[in-house]
Write a protein that holds these residues in place. Structure first.
Motif, PDB file in Angstrom:
ATOM      1  N   LEU A 272      -2.258   9.273   0.208  1.00  0.00           N
ATOM      2  CA  LEU A 272      -3.166  10.600  -0.286  1.00  0.00           C
ATOM      3  C   LEU A 272      -3.844  10.272  -1.759  1.00  0.00           C
ATOM      4  O   LEU A 272      -4.849  11.062  -1.793  1.00  0.00           O
ATOM      5  CB  LEU A 272      -1.960  11.659  -0.521  1.00  0.00           C
ATOM      6  CG  LEU A 272      -1.376  12.342   0.589  1.00  0.00           C
ATOM      7  CD1 LEU A 272      -0.260  13.249   0.352  1.00  0.00           C
ATOM      8  CD2 LEU A 272      -2.476  13.162   1.512  1.00  0.00           C
ATOM      9  N   CYS A 273      -3.326   9.571  -2.576  1.00  0.00           N
ATOM     10  CA  CYS A 273      -4.062   9.457  -3.607  1.00  0.00           C
ATOM     11  C   CYS A 273      -5.136   8.391  -3.460  1.00  0.00           C
ATOM     12  O   CYS A 273      -6.348   8.514  -3.620  1.00  0.00           O
ATOM     13  CB  CYS A 273      -3.157   8.491  -4.706  1.00  0.00           C
ATOM     14  SG  CYS A 273      -4.172   8.111  -6.306  1.00  0.00           S
ATOM     15  N   MET A 274      -4.952   7.247  -2.735  1.00  0.00           N
ATOM     16  CA  MET A 274      -5.841   6.063  -2.605  1.00  0.00           C
ATOM     17  C   MET A 274      -6.987   6.623  -1.715  1.00  0.00           C
ATOM     18  O   MET A 274      -8.034   6.191  -2.030  1.00  0.00           O
ATOM     19  CB  MET A 274      -5.215   4.820  -2.382  1.00  0.00           C
ATOM     20  CG  MET A 274      -4.329   4.400  -3.289  1.00  0.00           C
ATOM     21  SD  MET A 274      -4.960   4.201  -4.845  1.00  0.00           S
ATOM     22  CE  MET A 274      -3.527   3.728  -5.899  1.00  0.00           C
ATOM     23  N   ARG A 275      -6.579   6.966  -0.553  1.00  0.00           N
ATOM     24  CA  ARG A 275      -7.686   7.372   0.359  1.00  0.00           C
ATOM     25  C   ARG A 275      -8.307   8.609   0.260  1.00  0.00           C
ATOM     26  O   ARG A 275      -9.359   8.828   0.638  1.00  0.00           O
ATOM     27  CB  ARG A 275      -6.987   7.288   1.748  1.00  0.00           C
ATOM     28  CG  ARG A 275      -7.869   7.437   2.887  1.00  0.00           C
ATOM     29  CD  ARG A 275      -7.086   7.660   4.432  1.00  0.00           C
ATOM     30  NE  ARG A 275      -6.443   8.908   4.430  1.00  0.00           N
ATOM     31  CZ  ARG A 275      -5.653   9.161   5.354  1.00  0.00           C
ATOM     32  NH1 ARG A 275      -5.384   8.567   6.470  1.00  0.00           N
ATOM     33  NH2 ARG A 275      -5.121  10.620   5.406  1.00  0.00           N
ATOM     34  N   ASP A 276      -7.319   9.622  -0.237  1.00  0.00           N
ATOM     35  CA  ASP A 276      -7.915  11.230  -0.079  1.00  0.00           C
ATOM     36  C   ASP A 276      -8.202  11.844  -1.498  1.00  0.00           C
ATOM     37  O   ASP A 276      -8.731  12.789  -1.586  1.00  0.00           O
ATOM     38  CB  ASP A 276      -6.976  11.971   0.599  1.00  0.00           C
ATOM     39  CG  ASP A 276      -6.597  11.612   1.997  1.00  0.00           C
ATOM     40  OD1 ASP A 276      -7.419  11.139   2.698  1.00  0.00           O
ATOM     41  OD2 ASP A 276      -5.699  11.909   2.397  1.00  0.00           O
ATOM     42  N   GLY A 277      -7.937  10.793  -2.563  1.00  0.00           N
ATOM     43  CA  GLY A 277      -8.364  11.147  -3.929  1.00  0.00           C
ATOM     44  C   GLY A 277      -7.421  12.191  -4.463  1.00  0.00           C
ATOM     45  O   GLY A 277      -7.664  12.933  -5.356  1.00  0.00           O
ATOM     46  N   ASN A 327      -9.615   0.239  -6.044  1.00  0.00           N
ATOM     47  CA  ASN A 327      -8.474   0.407  -4.957  1.00  0.00           C
ATOM     48  C   ASN A 327      -8.690   1.803  -4.562  1.00  0.00           C
ATOM     49  O   ASN A 327      -8.030   1.922  -3.343  1.00  0.00           O
ATOM     50  CB  ASN A 327      -7.260   0.191  -5.562  1.00  0.00           C
ATOM     51  CG  ASN A 327      -6.719   1.177  -6.734  1.00  0.00           C
ATOM     52  OD1 ASN A 327      -7.234   2.108  -6.823  1.00  0.00           O
ATOM     53  ND2 ASN A 327      -5.865   0.352  -7.603  1.00  0.00           N
ATOM     54  N   LYS A 328      -9.540   2.537  -4.987  1.00  0.00           N
ATOM     55  CA  LYS A 328      -9.787   3.781  -3.894  1.00  0.00           C
ATOM     56  C   LYS A 328     -10.713   3.517  -2.968  1.00  0.00           C
ATOM     57  O   LYS A 328     -10.636   4.334  -1.912  1.00  0.00           O
ATOM     58  CB  LYS A 328     -10.446   4.816  -4.828  1.00  0.00           C
ATOM     59  CG  LYS A 328      -9.363   5.657  -5.806  1.00  0.00           C
ATOM     60  CD  LYS A 328     -10.180   6.905  -6.382  1.00  0.00           C
ATOM     61  CE  LYS A 328      -9.148   7.631  -7.210  1.00  0.00           C
ATOM     62  NZ  LYS A 328      -9.526   8.860  -7.574  1.00  0.00           N
TER      63      LYS A 328
END
Length: 328
Positions: A272-277, A327-328
């Motif tokens: 949720l952090c890395m892919r969706d911000g 890494n995002k």
């Protein structure tokens, strides 16, 4: 957050013309929710836009739950092509916030949510797919697919899956007959209704599987600290009608499913952090590691604990994740 363009026509067609539409808190998916008010009526509009979302599983499980005597939202109207569903409004009194304000009510409310699970586990299982080995493995592997790369770790992913195949075997054997598993049964998805019932939400991903899964979801809550003493008291309460051998086996399966679920959630929150911000989900990771490490202390999970010790040492588990554009 603005309502979907098709909302006004959908509401008008279903007798809610000129209704006021205001956003309400959503979840980690593409679904969005709005409160609809017209005269002295109010309802919730779910926006589950295809192709990202499909509201049919939610509707099917809601109808299953209400048919079995549980409080799921009544479905007032639906437009499956637009992904719009108008459903009963359970209000704003969530278990999570109520207990934040009334900690003295904790024991009583947790007993009620355990009682609900006991009744659900006595009911005929829903007509949904099984929680099979492939599903458990896909979920556990989210840790090696998302968390480990985000922490720049090279780990034995094949060994991780192989160990889980071994560890899950007795759990899978015990899922016969299966029970309905809502999969997100926790304090933010339980509403305290004015008539005294517990309202159920966020059950669209239900499967049939092991009775320990929803129990561990509630007692090892990803979003709320459940004291260890309360967890043990409620687990013992659920097991009060089990004999010693059955209770011991259940506790083993509870720890296994806790470790599986917590591994999955660490992976999902990282994604949720890395892919969706959605960086706020990283705030939950310290709690998730604490819960996972508690489960890993059970003897049944010794091989999994050894894998973690070799591949994700304590120093990594306890360090904040570095969120960068790279890494995002």
């Amino acid at each position: 957050m603005t309502a979907p363009t098709a909302a006004a026509e959908f509401l008008t067609q279903n007798g809610w013309q000129n209704a006021r539409i205001t956003p309400v808190a959503g979840d980690a998916s593409f679904r969005r929710y709005f409160r609809v008010r017209s005269d002295d009526r109010q309802a919730i509009l779910m926006d589950a836009p295809p192709p990202h979302e499909d509201p049919r599983p939610f509707i099917a499980i809601a109808e299953y739950l209400t048919g079995a005597g549980f409080a799921a939202p009544e479905i007032f109207a639906r437009d499956l092509d637009q992904g719009l569903v108008l459903l009963e409004d359970f209000g704003d009194q969530r278990m999570r916030e109520y207990l934040d304000d009334h900690p003295e009510a904790e024991d009583g409310i947790y007993r009620r949510v355990i009682d609900l699970l006991r009744e659900l586990h006595k009911a005929p299982a829903a007509s949904v797919p099984p929680y099979d080995e492939a599903q458990y493995l896909r979920e556990a592997n989210l840790l090696t697919e998302w968390y480990c790369p985000a922490q720049q770790l090279e780990v034995d992913a094949q060994g991780f899956e192989a160990i889980w195949q071994q560890i899950l075997a007795p759990v899978l054997a015990a899922q016969n007959p299966p029970v309905t598993v809502m999969r997100d049964y926790h304090a933010e998805n339980i509403m305290l209704l004015e008539d005294g019932r517990l309202g159920l939400l966020d059950f669209q991903d239900a499967l049939i599987g092991h009775p320990a899964y929803d129990l561990v979801s509630m007692l090892q809550d990803a979003r709320r600290d459940v004291p260890d003493v309360l967890e043990e008291d409620m687990l013992a309460y659920y097991l009060s009608d089990h004999d010693r051998d059955a209770a011991e086996q259940f506790r083993s399966h509870y720890a296994i499913l806790g470790a599986q679920r917590n591994s999955k959630i660490i992976g999902i929150f990282t994604r949720l952090c890395m892919r969706d911000g959605k960086e706020r989900y990283l705030d939950f990771l310290p709690r998730m590691w604490r819960l996972l490490e508690k489960d890993l202390r059970h003897p049944a999970l010794a091989p999994v604990a050894q894998w973690f010790d070799r591949n994700i040492p304590d120093a990594v588990r306890n360090r904040p994740m570095q969120v960068t554009k790279a890494n995002k």
